[in-house]
Design a protein around this motif. Sequence first.
Motif, PDB file in Angstrom:
ATOM      1  N   GLY A  10      -8.467  -2.880   2.447  1.00 54.34           N
ATOM      2  CA  GLY A  10      -9.146  -1.680   2.936  1.00 54.34           C
ATOM      3  C   GLY A  10      -8.636  -1.264   4.302  1.00 54.34           C
ATOM      4  N   GLN A  11      -8.431  -2.228   5.188  1.00 57.46           N
ATOM      5  CA  GLN A  11      -7.894  -1.927   6.507  1.00 57.46           C
ATOM      6  C   GLN A  11      -6.457  -1.425   6.407  1.00 57.46           C
ATOM      7  OE1 GLN A  11      -9.603  -2.094   9.577  1.00 57.46           O
ATOM      8  NE2 GLN A  11      -7.790  -0.951  10.202  1.00 57.46           N
ATOM      9  N   ALA A  12      -5.675  -2.027   5.511  1.00 58.34           N
ATOM     10  CA  ALA A  12      -4.292  -1.582   5.316  1.00 58.34           C
ATOM     11  C   ALA A  12      -4.251  -0.129   4.864  1.00 58.34           C
ATOM     12  CB  ALA A  12      -3.595  -2.480   4.291  1.00 58.34           C
ATOM     13  N   ALA A  13      -5.109   0.219   3.896  1.00 57.53           N
ATOM     14  CA  ALA A  13      -5.166   1.604   3.410  1.00 57.53           C
ATOM     15  C   ALA A  13      -5.665   2.541   4.501  1.00 57.53           C
ATOM     16  CB  ALA A  13      -6.065   1.688   2.177  1.00 57.53           C
ATOM     17  N   HIS A  14      -6.596   2.087   5.288  1.00 57.42           N
ATOM     18  CA  HIS A  14      -7.102   2.888   6.412  1.00 57.42           C
ATOM     19  C   HIS A  14      -5.979   3.192   7.391  1.00 57.42           C
ATOM     20  CE1 HIS A  14      -8.804   3.224  10.526  1.00 57.42           C
ATOM     21  NE2 HIS A  14      -9.741   3.943   9.941  1.00 57.42           N
ATOM     22  N   ASP A  15      -5.146   2.199   7.703  1.00 59.10           N
ATOM     23  CA  ASP A  15      -4.049   2.402   8.651  1.00 59.10           C
ATOM     24  C   ASP A  15      -3.016   3.381   8.109  1.00 59.10           C
ATOM     25  OD1 ASP A  15      -5.359   0.640  10.267  1.00 59.10           O
ATOM     26  OD2 ASP A  15      -3.950  -1.020   9.986  1.00 59.10           O
ATOM     27  N   VAL A  16      -2.730   3.301   6.801  1.00 59.85           N
ATOM     28  CA  VAL A  16      -1.802   4.254   6.194  1.00 59.85           C
ATOM     29  C   VAL A  16      -2.409   5.653   6.201  1.00 59.85           C
ATOM     30  CG1 VAL A  16      -0.611   4.896   4.059  1.00 59.85           C
ATOM     31  CG2 VAL A  16      -0.649   2.500   4.788  1.00 59.85           C
ATOM     32  N   HIS A  17      -3.689   5.749   5.895  1.00 59.72           N
ATOM     33  CA  HIS A  17      -4.383   7.039   5.900  1.00 59.72           C
ATOM     34  C   HIS A  17      -4.335   7.683   7.280  1.00 59.72           C
ATOM     35  CE1 HIS A  17      -6.998  10.189   4.755  1.00 59.72           C
ATOM     36  NE2 HIS A  17      -8.151   9.643   5.091  1.00 59.72           N
ATOM     37  N   ARG A  18      -4.427   6.869   8.329  1.00 59.93           N
ATOM     38  CA  ARG A  18      -4.405   7.372   9.704  1.00 59.93           C
ATOM     39  C   ARG A  18      -2.986   7.503  10.251  1.00 59.93           C
ATOM     40  NH1 ARG A  18      -8.655   8.482   8.313  1.00 59.93           N
ATOM     41  NH2 ARG A  18     -10.725   7.991   9.157  1.00 59.93           N
ATOM     42  N   ASN A  19      -2.010   7.124   9.448  1.00 60.07           N
ATOM     43  CA  ASN A  19      -0.597   7.234   9.830  1.00 60.07           C
ATOM     44  C   ASN A  19      -0.285   6.450  11.115  1.00 60.07           C
ATOM     45  OD1 ASN A  19       2.050   8.144   9.338  1.00 60.07           O
ATOM     46  ND2 ASN A  19       1.810   9.883  10.725  1.00 60.07           N
ATOM     47  N   VAL A  20      -0.916   5.299  11.261  1.00 64.95           N
ATOM     48  CA  VAL A  20      -0.622   4.462  12.425  1.00 64.95           C
ATOM     49  C   VAL A  20       0.410   3.383  12.077  1.00 64.95           C
ATOM     50  CG1 VAL A  20      -2.890   4.835  13.430  1.00 64.95           C
ATOM     51  CG2 VAL A  20      -2.538   2.865  11.930  1.00 64.95           C
ATOM     52  N   HIS A  21       0.918   3.418  10.848  1.00 64.01           N
ATOM     53  CA  HIS A  21       1.895   2.429  10.407  1.00 64.01           C
ATOM     54  C   HIS A  21       3.309   2.978  10.553  1.00 64.01           C
ATOM     55  CE1 HIS A  21       1.870   5.283   7.177  1.00 64.01           C
ATOM     56  NE2 HIS A  21       2.759   4.606   6.466  1.00 64.01           N
ATOM     57  N   GLN A  22       4.284   2.111  10.392  1.00 59.31           N
ATOM     58  CA  GLN A  22       5.684   2.513  10.236  1.00 59.31           C
ATOM     59  C   GLN A  22       6.206   1.874   8.960  1.00 59.31           C
ATOM     60  OE1 GLN A  22       7.751   3.343  14.325  1.00 59.31           O
ATOM     61  NE2 GLN A  22       7.070   1.247  14.367  1.00 59.31           N
ATOM     62  N   VAL A  63       0.849  -1.198   0.000  1.00 63.01           N
ATOM     63  CA  VAL A  63       0.000   0.000   0.000  1.00 63.01           C
ATOM     64  C   VAL A  63       0.878   1.238   0.000  1.00 63.01           C
ATOM     65  CG1 VAL A  63      -1.642   1.335   1.384  1.00 63.01           C
ATOM     66  CG2 VAL A  63      -1.940  -1.138   1.126  1.00 63.01           C
ATOM     67  N   ASN A  64       0.574   2.148  -0.891  1.00 55.65           N
ATOM     68  CA  ASN A  64       1.245   3.445  -0.962  1.00 55.65           C
ATOM     69  C   ASN A  64       0.231   4.559  -0.711  1.00 55.65           C
ATOM     70  OD1 ASN A  64       4.071   2.750  -2.008  1.00 55.65           O
ATOM     71  ND2 ASN A  64       2.762   1.685  -3.472  1.00 55.65           N
ATOM     72  N   TYR A  65       0.729   5.781  -0.615  1.00 55.03           N
ATOM     73  CA  TYR A  65      -0.215   6.888  -0.426  1.00 55.03           C
ATOM     74  C   TYR A  65      -1.138   7.049  -1.629  1.00 55.03           C
ATOM     75  CZ  TYR A  65       0.319   9.105   4.074  1.00 55.03           C
ATOM     76  OH  TYR A  65       0.232   9.375   5.421  1.00 55.03           O
ATOM     77  N   ASN A  66      -0.673   6.646  -2.815  1.00 58.19           N
ATOM     78  CA  ASN A  66      -1.603   6.769  -3.943  1.00 58.19           C
ATOM     79  C   ASN A  66      -2.739   5.757  -3.840  1.00 58.19           C
ATOM     80  OD1 ASN A  66      -0.615   4.327  -5.024  1.00 58.19           O
ATOM     81  ND2 ASN A  66       0.423   5.294  -6.745  1.00 58.19           N
ATOM     82  N   THR A  67      -2.539   4.677  -3.062  1.00 57.04           N
ATOM     83  CA  THR A  67      -3.645   3.765  -2.766  1.00 57.04           C
ATOM     84  C   THR A  67      -4.701   4.491  -1.943  1.00 57.04           C
ATOM     85  OG1 THR A  67      -1.964   2.005  -2.598  1.00 57.04           O
ATOM     86  CG2 THR A  67      -4.210   1.474  -1.896  1.00 57.04           C
ATOM     87  N   VAL A  68      -4.228   5.255  -0.968  1.00 59.90           N
ATOM     88  CA  VAL A  68      -5.147   6.034  -0.128  1.00 59.90           C
ATOM     89  C   VAL A  68      -5.853   7.089  -0.964  1.00 59.90           C
ATOM     90  CG1 VAL A  68      -5.321   7.585   1.856  1.00 59.90           C
ATOM     91  CG2 VAL A  68      -3.759   5.621   1.932  1.00 59.90           C
TER      92      VAL A  68
END
Length: 492
Positions: free
Chosen positions: A398-410, A78-83
Amino acid sequence: MRHVLDAIRAGDATAADFAALRLPESYRAVTLHADEADMFEGMAGADKDPRKSLHLDEVPVPELGPGEALVAVMASSVNYNTVWSAIFEPLPTFTFLQRYGRTSPLAARHDLPYHVIGSDLAGVVLRTGPGVNAWKPGDEVVAHCLSVELESADGHDDTMLDPEQRIWGFETNFGGLAEIALVKSNQLMPKPKHLTWEEAAAPGLVNSTAYRQLVSRNGAAMKQGDNVLIWGASGGLGSYATQFALAGGATPICVVSSPAKADICRAMGAEAVIDRTAEDYRFWKDEHTQDPREWKRFGKRIRELTGGEDVDIVFEHPGRETFGASVYVTRKGGTIVTCASTSGYNHEYDNRYLWMSLKRIIGSHFANYREAWEANRLIAKGKIHPTLSRTYRLEDTGQAAHDVHRNVHQGKVGVLCLAPEEGMGVRDHETRAKHIDAIDLFRDASAERTEKHSRDASAERTEKHSRDASAERTEKHSRDAPNAPAERTVQR
């Protein structure tokens, strides 16, 4: 797809074996639907939920054209363009597909009422179209996301300047978050043999982007001794920028938003780290007004970490929130190189600090084939490492993109497509053993953070249970002995 997966897992299938495999009529893919493009209308970007817009559908295998390849996708990321795709910003991607579809009868395949997204993959070539000679069925590959036509002279010095340059899986259809992907053959690169499928899929877009932005002559042309300010230094882009700075003899000044992310940067080898949340930098007084005093405070902090020096290069991608500060803190004659605007596209800065100090702003977008190849080559040599922190199943994209969107990933989050589990695809165990600590760095940090969260939550539940039990005992005692003196209850 089972027979395809069996051939890949066998490890001894030949090119002829793969060429003889029957292609399925359809495959599973993560899609957006054109008739839902307005589903978030009127909502703030931060409130839009990718889990509501991303679907897992069965879609037809696309027609294979000249110069193209069909790839069995073992893993993606997942990248930001996915979001951006999933929240339909800055505009629905179906606009891109319609525009592309008008360019030729072959390109019209991409203009569909659904969009298979995803701009990374690691997998195995299944078929190649006419004119493809460098790749054959059975080749284990990764793909970069630059799609070009190269019919104009403009693109032949730097393919990123091709008027028909697009990002595959974002501005084209049939992307990598799927069991099969359609790519141009000049997107393909050898899969690093010491990595698993999910690890090999993670660097593609962000690693190539960071390489062009920092290392390439088309970007900042970083050199030994440079001080490089890196926003989001433990994130998908920043984690590779930090590695490039360290590997190239520069000094990264890593800006992060939490102690855990600061620890990640130090574990990569960075010494100068700023936790912007802990130090409470507020570059905007309100929605319309920036605060130059905060720029100055930030610049002073940087000089404390560099022995009195300003930064030579700023690795910019947050955009609106940070751009004024970035221009201010860059040294005289220095460079601000920007590749994105995750906090907003309308940048504001005080031009006096740019023109009077002879600073430069360079726009950088992804990478050309050569730059992507060199960036992948450094991964294959173990000079730069994937920053994969967590892997999701295809149905959980969808959950992966949600986590990137919320910046809870590293770092980066991966997605298993055809691969049934993590850890598959390693061909060079000796090289892997040499670099295993660096390969697992972000994954270990993510596990440690999850474990800590679990311990904290468990302790909180235990404490709450203890409080509730104590209150219940006190209440019961009070009911059982209603006439007892108050102090007697306290003594007990």
